[in-house]
Enzyme design. Structure first.
Site, PDB file in Angstrom:
ATOM      1  N   HIS A 116       0.835  -1.202   0.000  1.00  0.00           N
ATOM      2  CA  HIS A 116       0.000   0.000   0.000  1.00  0.00           C
ATOM      3  C   HIS A 116       0.871   1.254   0.000  1.00  0.00           C
ATOM      4  CE1 HIS A 116      -3.871  -2.105   1.307  1.00  0.00           C
ATOM      5  NE2 HIS A 116      -2.959  -3.046   1.355  1.00  0.00           N
ATOM      6  N   ASP A 154      -5.855   5.814   1.919  1.00  0.00           N
ATOM      7  CA  ASP A 154      -6.103   4.401   1.628  1.00  0.00           C
ATOM      8  C   ASP A 154      -7.475   4.040   2.175  1.00  0.00           C
ATOM      9  OD1 ASP A 154      -6.030   1.427   1.943  1.00  0.00           O
ATOM     10  OD2 ASP A 154      -3.977   1.688   1.222  1.00  0.00           O
ATOM     11  N   TRP A 166      -1.336  -6.697  -6.215  1.00  0.00           N
ATOM     12  CA  TRP A 166      -1.654  -5.787  -7.321  1.00  0.00           C
ATOM     13  C   TRP A 166      -0.454  -4.955  -7.775  1.00  0.00           C
ATOM     14  CZ3 TRP A 166      -4.127  -6.070 -11.349  1.00  0.00           C
ATOM     15  CH2 TRP A 166      -4.443  -4.955 -12.121  1.00  0.00           C
ATOM     16  N   SER A 193       2.630  -5.964  -7.825  1.00  0.00           N
ATOM     17  CA  SER A 193       3.428  -6.834  -8.688  1.00  0.00           C
ATOM     18  C   SER A 193       2.771  -6.997 -10.049  1.00  0.00           C
ATOM     19  CB  SER A 193       3.611  -8.209  -8.033  1.00  0.00           C
ATOM     20  OG  SER A 193       4.477  -8.110  -6.938  1.00  0.00           O
ATOM     21  N   GLU A 230       3.351  -3.813 -12.024  1.00  0.00           N
ATOM     22  CA  GLU A 230       4.745  -3.699 -12.456  1.00  0.00           C
ATOM     23  C   GLU A 230       5.023  -4.649 -13.620  1.00  0.00           C
ATOM     24  OE1 GLU A 230       6.698  -2.132  -8.253  1.00  0.00           O
ATOM     25  OE2 GLU A 230       7.377  -4.052  -9.035  1.00  0.00           O
TER      26      GLU A 230
END
Ligand SMILES: *[C@@H]1O[C@H](CO)[C@@H](O)[C@H](O)[C@H]1NC(C)=O
Ligand SMILES: *[C@@H]1O[C@H](CO)[C@@H](O)[C@H](O)[C@H]1NC(C)=O
Length: 468
Positions: free
Chosen positions: A26, A134, A363, A365, A368
């Site tokens: 996060h 967040d 998410w 990863s 990316e």
């Protein structure tokens, strides 16, 4: 930078306050978003506890240019460390959700008063305070409603696909969905602990006072889910912006032992293996994975580390050597590297030698990997990951599923499964097709972020909205 050149920091105009949830997946996203907003000449205040802010900054260096201008408008507020237990992760727990982080998660409520105080100070001195928080920090920012010149935007750190189905189910399925699509969506069973579900529901209760939502996703990959999220039943007619990927797409490579090693490998020949910062594998699973990697014959970089502890206190070094089968390092030394430490993931994924990513599908990863055009072998562990895995493999078709969720989530993944999955992704025609699709999608995403692209324009629209 488009037409926005004015310095909004001056004369107490508009400032942004970013309130992240203190887990790496996060923190990293909101720190990158802060960087993006601050380069648009808007001052961004980023709050967190000292150890978590340090952790986020230390780990973000990778992949970013070092241009100090890019963070000149970024102001960190390092609050004192909170008081909570920080036990080690349990690699043998029945479900993989990192319940050892629950004390930290609960302790975030202690930030309500310092954050409220900061909102008060900023609202006194500026025309407007735009808070980006967040979605798990709703209770921490709740007092902003006392200040007429403060407004809040909810950031969801997961894919539009995952958050849509979570919200749609939670709201009691407010409209019909195609049965075929529903069949694709894995169950929420085994994804979270009951404590965490309760925590999330409480945090989401504060969403009623938010002015809009921000997603770290890109219209070129998730248009369908973003359109569903925009439906009145879900959005309550509030605005939404898809501003992702937040991570840089033109990365500056620095030196690291594994990048030097990659230089010597041929294109698309190496798979990156990493399960993120919230998963620890059992000894038995490590062994099966090690054997599978060896048998597959595929070259690899394997990041073998434990889940972060809650204290943000630096890296958790796994005693990788002790966990691997006897003589393993020697046998694979010409074709594999095992890293027991933090690795520059974005730079690795951006390297020409990388042809696949064996990933838990957090998410961060996924984004990316997609933005670097790398196909995924999906091995989800908990939370939103099973749904992200389906998005990647079934909807986007840029990967294969290594672990099926609904029926096999509690099983050890055998070495033979690892072996055949790696061969399928790295050395088959089907894998080649996926790699091609992933490369095209990566190019589309990078165009979306560049000047004139859809993400770029959406960021301009968000900035124009908050400085109105
Ligand atoms: C929003 O939700 C919070 C928490 O559930 C509640 O205290 C508050 O009264 C609600 N505000 C509005 C405007 O509905
Ligand atoms: C990345 O670099 C390319 C080529 O120099 C450029 O056209 C593009 O705008 C850059 N993208 C971003 C997001 O800066």
């Amino acid at each position: 930078m488009g037409s926005i050149n004015k310095q909004y920091s001056e004369e107490g105009d508009v400032v942004v306050l970013v309130v992240p949830f203190p887990l790496q997946g996060h923190l990293n996203q909101l720190l990158h978003l802060s960087r993006l907003i601050s380069t648009r000449n808007v001052v961004v205040h980023f709050v967190g506890t000292t150890p978590h802010n340090h952790q986020a900054r230390r780990r973000m260096i990778n992949g970013c240019d070092d241009d100090p201008k890019s963070i000149a408008n970024l102001i960190f507020h390092d609050f004192p460390s909170l008081d909570y237990q920080s036990p080690p992760p349990d690699p043998n727990s029945a479900i993989k959700f990192p319940s050892h982080l629950q004390p930290l998660i609960d302790a975030t409520s202690l930030l309500r008063h310092p954050v409220g105080e900061l909102i008060r100070r900023l609202s006194d001195k500026n025309r407007r305070v735009a808070i980006i928080y967040d979605s798990l920090m709703g209770s921490v920012v709740q007092d902003f409603v006392d200040f007429p010149n403060a407004e809040a935007y909810t950031f969801h750190s997961v894919s539009a696909f995952s958050i849509f189905f979570f919200l749609w189910e939670n709201m009691g399925r407010p409209f019909e969905m195609d049965e075929e699509i529903l069949k694709m969506v894995p169950s929420i069973q085994g994804c979270f602990t009951p404590e965490f579900v309760k925590f999330v529901q409480n945090q989401h209760g504060y969403m009623n006072s938010s002015s809009g939502r921000i997603y770290n996703t890109c219209r070129v990959i998730e248009k369908q889910s973003l359109d569903l999220l925009a439906r009145t039943e879900i959005s309550k007619k509030k605005k939404q912006w898809a501003l992702g990927p937040f991570n840089p797409v033109n990365i500056t490579t620095k030196s690291h032992e594994c990048l030097n090693w990659l230089e010597k490998q041929s294109p698309n020949s190496v798979i990156l293996v990493s399960f993120g910062t919230t998963t620890s594998l059992s000894d038995e699973q490590i062994k099966e994975l090690a054997i599978g990697l060896e048998k597959s014959g595929v070259n690899f970089i394997w990041v073998l580390r434990d889940a972060d502890k809650g204290d943000g206190d630096g890296e958790v070094l796994t005693k990788a050597d002790q966990l691997l089968p006897d003589g393993y390092a020697e046998r694979v030394k010409n074709r594999g590297i095992v890293l027991g430490d933090w690795a520059p993931q974005l730079e690795i994924l951006g390297h020409f030698a990388i042809g696949g990513f064996l990933s838990h599908c957090g998410w961060n990863s996924c984004m990316e990997s997609i933005s670097m055009g790398v196909p995924i072998a999906a091995w989800p562990m908990h939370s939103d990951q099973p749904r992200n895995a389906v998005l990647v493999t079934k909807a986007l078709k840029i990967g294969i599923l290594v672990k099926e969720w609904d029926h096999r989530r509690d099983e050890i993944v055998k070495s033979s499964t690892v072996e055949s999955a790696l061969r399928r992704l790295m050395a088959s025609e089907e894998g080649e097709e996926m790699r091609k699709r992933a490369a095209e999608m990566g190019a589309d995403v990078r165009n979306a972020v560049a000047e004139g692209g859809v993400t770029h324009m959406e960021l301009e629209s968000f900035i124009s909205h908050i400085i109105r």
